[in-house]
Structures are given as C-alpha cells and as structure tokens.
Design a protein around this motif. Structure first.
Motif, PDB file in Angstrom:
ATOM      1  N   GLY A 398       0.799  -1.217   0.000  1.00  0.00           N
ATOM      2  CA  GLY A 398       0.000   0.000   0.000  1.00  0.00           C
ATOM      3  C   GLY A 398       0.827   1.260   0.000  1.00  0.00           C
ATOM      4  O   GLY A 398       0.431   2.247   0.632  1.00  0.00           O
ATOM      5  N   LYS A 399       1.952   1.259  -0.679  1.00  0.00           N
ATOM      6  CA  LYS A 399       2.810   2.438  -0.742  1.00  0.00           C
ATOM      7  C   LYS A 399       3.042   2.865  -2.200  1.00  0.00           C
ATOM      8  O   LYS A 399       4.153   2.882  -2.711  1.00  0.00           O
ATOM      9  CB  LYS A 399       4.160   2.150  -0.076  1.00  0.00           C
ATOM     10  N   PRO A 400       1.963   3.190  -2.903  1.00  0.00           N
ATOM     11  CA  PRO A 400       2.129   3.573  -4.336  1.00  0.00           C
ATOM     12  C   PRO A 400       2.880   4.886  -4.488  1.00  0.00           C
ATOM     13  O   PRO A 400       3.437   5.159  -5.550  1.00  0.00           O
ATOM     14  CB  PRO A 400       0.679   3.702  -4.817  1.00  0.00           C
ATOM     15  N   GLU A 401       2.932   5.721  -3.433  1.00  0.00           N
ATOM     16  CA  GLU A 401       3.627   7.007  -3.575  1.00  0.00           C
ATOM     17  C   GLU A 401       5.131   6.830  -3.734  1.00  0.00           C
ATOM     18  O   GLU A 401       5.844   7.753  -4.165  1.00  0.00           O
ATOM     19  CB  GLU A 401       3.322   7.898  -2.357  1.00  0.00           C
ATOM     20  N   LYS A 402       5.655   5.622  -3.418  1.00  0.00           N
ATOM     21  CA  LYS A 402       7.105   5.389  -3.529  1.00  0.00           C
ATOM     22  C   LYS A 402       7.483   4.709  -4.861  1.00  0.00           C
ATOM     23  O   LYS A 402       8.609   4.273  -5.046  1.00  0.00           O
ATOM     24  CB  LYS A 402       7.582   4.523  -2.366  1.00  0.00           C
ATOM     25  N   LEU A 403       6.507   4.623  -5.781  1.00  0.00           N
ATOM     26  CA  LEU A 403       6.789   3.956  -7.061  1.00  0.00           C
ATOM     27  C   LEU A 403       7.563   4.851  -8.033  1.00  0.00           C
ATOM     28  O   LEU A 403       8.121   4.375  -9.023  1.00  0.00           O
ATOM     29  CB  LEU A 403       5.475   3.528  -7.730  1.00  0.00           C
ATOM     30  N   GLY A 404       7.593   6.149  -7.789  1.00  0.00           N
ATOM     31  CA  GLY A 404       8.222   7.081  -8.734  1.00  0.00           C
ATOM     32  C   GLY A 404       9.659   6.749  -9.068  1.00  0.00           C
ATOM     33  O   GLY A 404      10.043   6.643 -10.260  1.00  0.00           O
ATOM     34  N   PRO A 405      10.563   6.577  -8.098  1.00  0.00           N
ATOM     35  CA  PRO A 405      11.974   6.254  -8.420  1.00  0.00           C
ATOM     36  C   PRO A 405      12.107   4.959  -9.214  1.00  0.00           C
ATOM     37  O   PRO A 405      12.940   4.862 -10.119  1.00  0.00           O
ATOM     38  CB  PRO A 405      12.618   6.142  -7.041  1.00  0.00           C
ATOM     39  N   ASN A 406      11.268   3.932  -8.851  1.00  0.00           N
ATOM     40  CA  ASN A 406      11.355   2.653  -9.588  1.00  0.00           C
ATOM     41  C   ASN A 406      10.996   2.843 -11.050  1.00  0.00           C
ATOM     42  O   ASN A 406      11.647   2.317 -11.966  1.00  0.00           O
ATOM     43  CB  ASN A 406      10.422   1.620  -8.945  1.00  0.00           C
ATOM     44  N   ILE A 407       9.906   3.592 -11.271  1.00  0.00           N
ATOM     45  CA  ILE A 407       9.468   3.817 -12.648  1.00  0.00           C
ATOM     46  C   ILE A 407      10.516   4.605 -13.420  1.00  0.00           C
ATOM     47  O   ILE A 407      10.794   4.347 -14.605  1.00  0.00           O
ATOM     48  CB  ILE A 407       8.101   4.530 -12.659  1.00  0.00           C
ATOM     49  N   SER A 408      11.122   5.591 -12.767  1.00  0.00           N
ATOM     50  CA  SER A 408      12.170   6.385 -13.431  1.00  0.00           C
ATOM     51  C   SER A 408      13.350   5.498 -13.822  1.00  0.00           C
ATOM     52  O   SER A 408      13.935   5.629 -14.917  1.00  0.00           O
ATOM     53  CB  SER A 408      12.635   7.526 -12.508  1.00  0.00           C
ATOM     54  N   GLN A 409      13.731   4.584 -12.917  1.00  0.00           N
ATOM     55  CA  GLN A 409      14.847   3.677 -13.217  1.00  0.00           C
ATOM     56  C   GLN A 409      14.499   2.755 -14.379  1.00  0.00           C
ATOM     57  O   GLN A 409      15.321   2.495 -15.275  1.00  0.00           O
ATOM     58  CB  GLN A 409      15.200   2.845 -11.982  1.00  0.00           C
ATOM     59  N   ILE A 410      13.252   2.246 -14.362  1.00  0.00           N
ATOM     60  CA  ILE A 410      12.820   1.364 -15.461  1.00  0.00           C
ATOM     61  C   ILE A 410      12.847   2.119 -16.779  1.00  0.00           C
ATOM     62  O   ILE A 410      13.290   1.609 -17.814  1.00  0.00           O
ATOM     63  CB  ILE A 410      11.412   0.794 -15.172  1.00  0.00           C
ATOM     64  N   SER A 411      12.379   3.369 -16.787  1.00  0.00           N
ATOM     65  CA  SER A 411      12.381   4.185 -18.003  1.00  0.00           C
ATOM     66  C   SER A 411      13.799   4.410 -18.507  1.00  0.00           C
ATOM     67  O   SER A 411      14.077   4.322 -19.709  1.00  0.00           O
ATOM     68  CB  SER A 411      11.703   5.526 -17.712  1.00  0.00           C
ATOM     69  N   ALA A 412      14.730   4.710 -17.592  1.00  0.00           N
ATOM     70  CA  ALA A 412      16.129   4.944 -17.996  1.00  0.00           C
ATOM     71  C   ALA A 412      16.732   3.684 -18.600  1.00  0.00           C
ATOM     72  O   ALA A 412      17.483   3.739 -19.585  1.00  0.00           O
ATOM     73  CB  ALA A 412      16.939   5.413 -16.792  1.00  0.00           C
ATOM     74  N   LEU A 413      16.395   2.512 -17.986  1.00  0.00           N
ATOM     75  CA  LEU A 413      16.948   1.251 -18.504  1.00  0.00           C
ATOM     76  C   LEU A 413      16.389   0.928 -19.888  1.00  0.00           C
ATOM     77  O   LEU A 413      17.105   0.416 -20.757  1.00  0.00           O
ATOM     78  CB  LEU A 413      16.639   0.116 -17.526  1.00  0.00           C
ATOM     79  N   THR A 414      15.101   1.195 -20.122  1.00  0.00           N
ATOM     80  CA  THR A 414      14.533   0.944 -21.451  1.00  0.00           C
ATOM     81  C   THR A 414      15.151   1.873 -22.488  1.00  0.00           C
ATOM     82  O   THR A 414      15.347   1.483 -23.642  1.00  0.00           O
ATOM     83  CB  THR A 414      13.012   1.122 -21.424  1.00  0.00           C
ATOM     84  N   GLU A 415      15.465   3.131 -22.073  1.00  0.00           N
ATOM     85  CA  GLU A 415      16.143   4.040 -23.008  1.00  0.00           C
ATOM     86  C   GLU A 415      17.530   3.503 -23.354  1.00  0.00           C
ATOM     87  O   GLU A 415      17.989   3.613 -24.496  1.00  0.00           O
ATOM     88  CB  GLU A 415      16.250   5.432 -22.385  1.00  0.00           C
ATOM     89  N   ARG A 416      18.191   2.929 -22.365  1.00  0.00           N
ATOM     90  CA  ARG A 416      19.526   2.347 -22.627  1.00  0.00           C
ATOM     91  C   ARG A 416      19.416   1.182 -23.603  1.00  0.00           C
ATOM     92  O   ARG A 416      20.204   1.055 -24.541  1.00  0.00           O
ATOM     93  CB  ARG A 416      20.135   1.872 -21.317  1.00  0.00           C
ATOM     94  N   MET A 417      18.408   0.321 -23.413  1.00  0.00           N
ATOM     95  CA  MET A 417      18.207  -0.798 -24.339  1.00  0.00           C
ATOM     96  C   MET A 417      17.865  -0.288 -25.742  1.00  0.00           C
ATOM     97  O   MET A 417      18.341  -0.821 -26.749  1.00  0.00           O
ATOM     98  CB  MET A 417      17.087  -1.709 -23.825  1.00  0.00           C
ATOM     99  N   GLY A 418      17.047   0.775 -25.801  1.00  0.00           N
ATOM    100  CA  GLY A 418      16.719   1.354 -27.106  1.00  0.00           C
ATOM    101  C   GLY A 418      17.947   1.901 -27.807  1.00  0.00           C
ATOM    102  O   GLY A 418      18.086   1.807 -29.031  1.00  0.00           O
ATOM    103  N   ALA A 419      18.858   2.504 -27.031  1.00  0.00           N
ATOM    104  CA  ALA A 419      20.092   3.041 -27.630  1.00  0.00           C
ATOM    105  C   ALA A 419      20.938   1.924 -28.215  1.00  0.00           C
ATOM    106  O   ALA A 419      21.529   2.063 -29.294  1.00  0.00           O
ATOM    107  CB  ALA A 419      20.885   3.818 -26.580  1.00  0.00           C
ATOM    108  N   ILE A 420      21.011   0.775 -27.480  1.00  0.00           N
ATOM    109  CA  ILE A 420      21.812  -0.361 -27.972  1.00  0.00           C
ATOM    110  C   ILE A 420      21.221  -0.903 -29.272  1.00  0.00           C
ATOM    111  O   ILE A 420      21.917  -1.082 -30.275  1.00  0.00           O
ATOM    112  CB  ILE A 420      21.887  -1.461 -26.907  1.00  0.00           C
ATOM    113  N   THR A 421      19.906  -1.167 -29.263  1.00  0.00           N
ATOM    114  CA  THR A 421      19.285  -1.723 -30.475  1.00  0.00           C
ATOM    115  C   THR A 421      19.298  -0.703 -31.602  1.00  0.00           C
ATOM    116  O   THR A 421      19.439  -1.058 -32.781  1.00  0.00           O
ATOM    117  CB  THR A 421      17.847  -2.163 -30.182  1.00  0.00           C
TER     118      THR A 421
END
Length: 590
Positions: A398-421
């Motif tokens: 029940g702590k959805p307010e702490k999801l922001g950093p996780n989502i930001s990290q996931i977004s950064a990692l997908t951008e890194r994968m996009g750069a590689i491909t």
C-alpha cells in the motif's frame, strides 16, 4: 595597209584570246585539283584519327588482362608445379569468357603452356611451347609483350599481349592473351574506304582490302625474312611486295598501286611500332580537273556563270560528303556508346558486389559480437525485473507514492536498451552508394562505440590520440565505417591470446590529405605476407576463420574514394595500417 593592220589586230586579239583562254583553263584545272587535294587531305587526317581511336579502344580493353591474371596465386602455383591444373584451366576459361578474348593461357619459364582457357577444345594450347615467340621473350625479360602474328596452333591471326609472372621477386613464367581483330577488320571493309595497318617490318596486318593482307609496303631484307621465319610470325604467307610506286607532286603524297592512284596519309600508332595508312582514290581529283577543263573550254564568256555553277556544285558535293561522314561518325559513336554502356554496367555490377561484401562483413561482425550484445541487453533486463518486483512489493504494502523512483529507473533502462538496439540498426544499414561529405572522426567514433563491448570483453584498450578540428572527405559513410571496422577487427584477431592488448588510433592532416593510422601491439605481419595482404582471398587465418576478402574490399573502398592504404610493421612491435584520403576543399584543418 588598213586591212593588213585590221587583220593583224584581229589575229593578235585571237592569239591573246587563245592565250587568255589557255591561261584560264590552266588556272582552272590547277586550282580545282589543288582544292580537291586539300579537302581530301583534311578529310584523311580526320579519318585517320577516328580509325586510330577505334583500333586503340579495341586493344586497350585487354591490355590490363595479363597483368590481373598474373597476380592470381593459383597462376603462380601452376607455373611452379604446385597448383591444380583443372582449377586453373577453369579459372582462365571463365575469365576469358567474361573478357571476350580469343584465348588466355599461361606458360612456364621454358615457354611450355601449362594452363589455357581453351583446354577443352581440339586445338588447345596445353603442352605447346611458344618460347620462340618474341612476346614470350619480352615478358621473360620483365617487359610487357606486344606481338601480331598467325597462331601456330590454330592458324588464325591475332594480337598477343603478355605480362611476366613473378614470385618472390623472380620471373617464373608468362601469361598471354590473344585478341582476334576480325570484327574490327570487317567493319573497315564494310566502310568502303581504303585503310590498313603495317607492322615494324612494313607487313600489312589489318586492312579494308582483303587481297592486300600480308603484303609488304616495301621488299623485305634477308635479315627481316629470316627473323620472321624464326618467329613463325606469318607461317604460310609469301609476304610479297605490294609494288607501291610513291611519287611527290608538289607537297602532295601520291602513290600508285597497280592501275590505281591514291593520295595517302600515314599516322604512327602510339604505344606500338605500327603505322596506320589512309588512302584516298585520285579518281575524284581527276574528275574535278576534267570537269573544270570542259567547262572552261565551252566559252570564256560563260566564265562567271561557270564559276558560280562550280561553286554551287562544290558546296553540294561537300554537303553530301559531310552527310556521309556524319552518318559514318554517328554509326561509330553508336558503337562506342554501346561499349561505354557495357563498361558502366560492369562497373555498377562490381560496385553492387562490393556493397554486398560490405554488408556481409557488417552482419558477420554483428554475429561475432552477439554474445557481448546479449550481455549488454541482459543487464538492463535483469535490473528491470528487480525494479518491477520492488514496485509490486510496494503496491502490496500500500505504498504507491514510492513507485516514482522505480518507474524512473525502469524508463532509464529501457532508453539504454533502445540506444543499444538503435545503434545495431544504424550500423547494419546498407550503403546507398551516394558520396557525400563524411567526418572521419565521427565515423571512427561510431565504429569504436559499436565495438566497445567486444573490446571490453577481450580485455583490449583502445586509445584515441587527441586531434582538434574536423577531417571532411568525399565518401560513403557506411563503406568508410566498414574500412575502420575491418582493420580494428583484424587487429583484435592478430592479438588473440596476448596478455596485453592495445590499439592506438591517430588522426592527422597534411597537404590536403587526411591520414588515419590504426596500430596494434600484436606480433606484426611477416614479410612474405606484406605484399599480398590486399589480394583477394589471401588470408593468414586458419581454415574456416576467414575467406581473405576483408582487406581486399577495404583496399577497393579506399581506392574508390581516391585514397591509398598501406600496411607496415612498427619499430617497437605490432602492425600499423595507414590510410590517406583527399580532404574536401574548404574543410582542411590546420
């Protein structure tokens, strides 16, 4: 007294009139003949230049062929007695079919034919000895051979062009190509003009009049006949003189052959000891002189009208001659345009093949680096899984307010994968074939970034020397990247197994030239391989590890861009590849 004076005056006037008429006739005949001869000489000079260009074009198409074949390693092996005769014969047969020559064959140092394109024909050259031929002797002495004669095996005449075969600095054999110029001779015969070519001994070898072939312009000396007999140059031919009675008429060269008189012009053919002759029948001049004589005799009172008539007739004839000349030139131009089109088609096919090799090299590089690429992508995938598990746990608590950093990290990692491909997609694209301004440093950075994972996994340090400014060349970005990729990958392969691996990239410019040096700390290149690195299918790798096309393609790409490439061993160890490309004007960096 008056009657006598009157009669004397009329007689004097008659004599004066006859003298004037005679002078007018002489002037008319002489001037008409001179004008006709001048026109014929001008036409002859133009025709000589045209005939020479067609002959040179027919010969120059094949001058390169013996040199190219002599560079093939199978050819050197068959001459040395170590090659496969069947493979070599089929190779010569295929090359000969592509070139359109009559025959292509290889002789050892004794003159014995060891391989030939016509190996499977009844009159093949295999086992025949041509050591007595001058072209063989010239090439065995290190020169290009150039010889016209009748074939001792086929009985067909042709031009023989040869080039020496060298191995380790020693001439071990000779490769020769035979050209049959029958089609060119038939075109001359169909043109309706009198033209022929004579060799150094004044023997007519090409002619528009078949009954003049193998006749001589002058009688041969005993020494000349003995030499021709030893060379078996014109076997079965009597080499009888043509009986050309040459005489000088003022500044005009006139020759009599049989019952025919010709105005002749001669032009030496550059690059050979041949002479090209163009003969114009004198019938035209005789007709012009006769016409002028008859017209002038008709009456001096019609001189003005006659001059005008002759002028109009002359212009009409000149126009007809020009029309015929234009039609002939158009036909020759059409044939030349067809040949040019065929050459352009061949060049386009070769360029397409080169582009396919470049693309294949890139895909091979992608395949070899698949493990490193998978590692680069697996790391962010594993991290994404961890952040997703953490986000799921936060939701369950029940702590959805702490999801922001996780989502930001996931977004950064997908951008890194996009750069590689995206990088892989960009690097695997095909060349467009269009030359444009290319920044050498940017192209190098693209290749180094693409290879960074492989360099890291193999423990290799790549050092780029500092260079300020831009080096802009006129090239194709995809193909210039392939050049750098081939050289750096070769350097990695050369250092396989070494404890310390280091590649140094250095850029510089001088005298409107960009210089790229790529060196490594490997074992270097042995002397025997240095001169063969850029030959097709030459490789020092183990069987199955390479086909020997990478550096050959690299050499072709650099040459297409107007540059040069060389390889040498460094004094402190390792090999260095040095590339020089012309800088675009206005983009040189001081």
């Amino acid at each position: 007294m008056f009657y006598w004076l009157s009669t004397y005056s009329r007689a004097s006037l008659s004599l004066a009139g006859i003298a004037i008429a005679g002078l007018a006739v002489w002037l008319a005949v002489t001037s008409t003949g001179n004008i006709a001869i001048d026109q014929l000489q001008q036409t002859a000079q133009a025709r000589l230049a045209l005939y020479e260009s067609t002959l040179r074009a027919a010969v120059d198409r094949y001058r390169y062929l013996p040199y190219v074949v002599s560079r093939n390693h199978d050819i050197a092996d068959i001459v040395s007695g170590n090659g496969n005769a069947d493979i070599t014969n089929r190779y010569l047969e295929k090359v000969n079919e592509r070139s359109g020559a009559a025959a292509l064959y290889v002789m050892d140092h004794t003159g014995t034919t060891v391989a030939a394109s016509n190996w499977n024909t009844p009159d093949n050259y295999l086992g025949k000895n041509y050591g007595f031929r001058p072209y063989f002797k010239e090439s065995l002495a290190g020169q290009d051979g150039f010889f016209y004669g009748i074939g001792v095996t086929t009985g067909r005449s042709g031009l023989f062009i040869s080039h020496p075969i060298s191995k380790d600095g020693e001439i071990i054999g000779v490769v020769a190509v035979k050209l049959e110029l029958d089609e060119l001779e038939q075109n001359w015969q169909g043109g309706g003009e009198t033209v022929f070519v004579s060799d150094a001994d004044s023997v007519i070898i090409l002619t528009s009049r078949s009954d003049w072939k193998y006749r001589t312009i002058r009688p041969l000396t005993v020494t000349e006949r003995d030499r021709i007999l030893r060379n078996r140059q014109y076997s079965g031919q009597e080499l009888l003189p043509l009986h050309m009675d040459e005489k000088q008429s003022g500044d005009d060269d006139i020759v009599k052959i049989g019952n025919e008189q010709f105005l002749f012009d001669v032009k030496p053919i550059s690059g050979s000891d041949w002479n090209l002759f163009y003969l114009t029948p004198m019938d035209y001049v005789a007709e012009r002189r006769t016409s002028a004589l008859l017209i002038t005799i008709i009456g001096s009172g019609l001189i003005l009208l006659t001059v005008l008539f002759l002028r109009e007739r002359e212009l009409k004839l000149a126009s007809q001659r020009k029309s015929l000349e234009f039609a002939r030139i158009q036909a020759l131009n059409a044939r030349l345009e067809q040949e040019i089109g065929e050459r352009r088609k061949t060049e386009a096919e070769l360029r397409g093949t080169q582009d396919e090799l470049v693309q294949a090299g890139k895909l091979a590089a992608l395949g070899q680096m698949s493990a490193a690429i998978a590692h680069e992508i697996n790391q962010p995938i594993a991290a994404i899984r961890t952040f997703c598990a953490s986000a799921k746990l936060l939701l369950e608590r029940g702590k959805p307010e702490k999801l922001g950093p996780n989502i930001s990290q996931i977004s950064a990692l997908t951008e890194r994968m996009g750069a590689i491909t995206g990088q892989l997609k960009t690097f695997s694209r095909k060349s467009t074939g269009v030359l444009e301004p290319v920044n050498i440093k940017s192209a190098l950075d693209n290749v180094i970034q693409f290879l960074s994972s492989q360099l890291h996994n193999e423990g290799c340090v790549l050092e780029q020397k500092e260079f300020d400014g831009k080096l802009i060349v006129h090239a194709d970005l995809v193909r210039i990247e392939q050049v750098f990729l081939n050289i750096i990958r070769n350097a990695l392969d050369a250092m396989d197994g070494d404890l310390e691996k280091r590649i140094v990239v250095e850029l510089s410019n001088a005298r409107d030239q960009a210089t790229i040096r790529i060196s490594d700390t490997g074992p270097g290149i042995d002397k025997a391989s240095l001169g063969l690195l850029f030959d097709p299918f030459f490789t020092t790798k183990d069987p199955g590890q390479g086909v020997g096309l990478g550096l050959s393609v690299t050499y072709g790409i650099v040459r297409d861009f107007g540059g040069t490439i060389r390889a040498y061993n460094r004094a402190d160890g390792g090999a260095c590849f040095e590339i020089q490309l012309p800088l675009m004007r206005g983009d040189q960096t001081s």
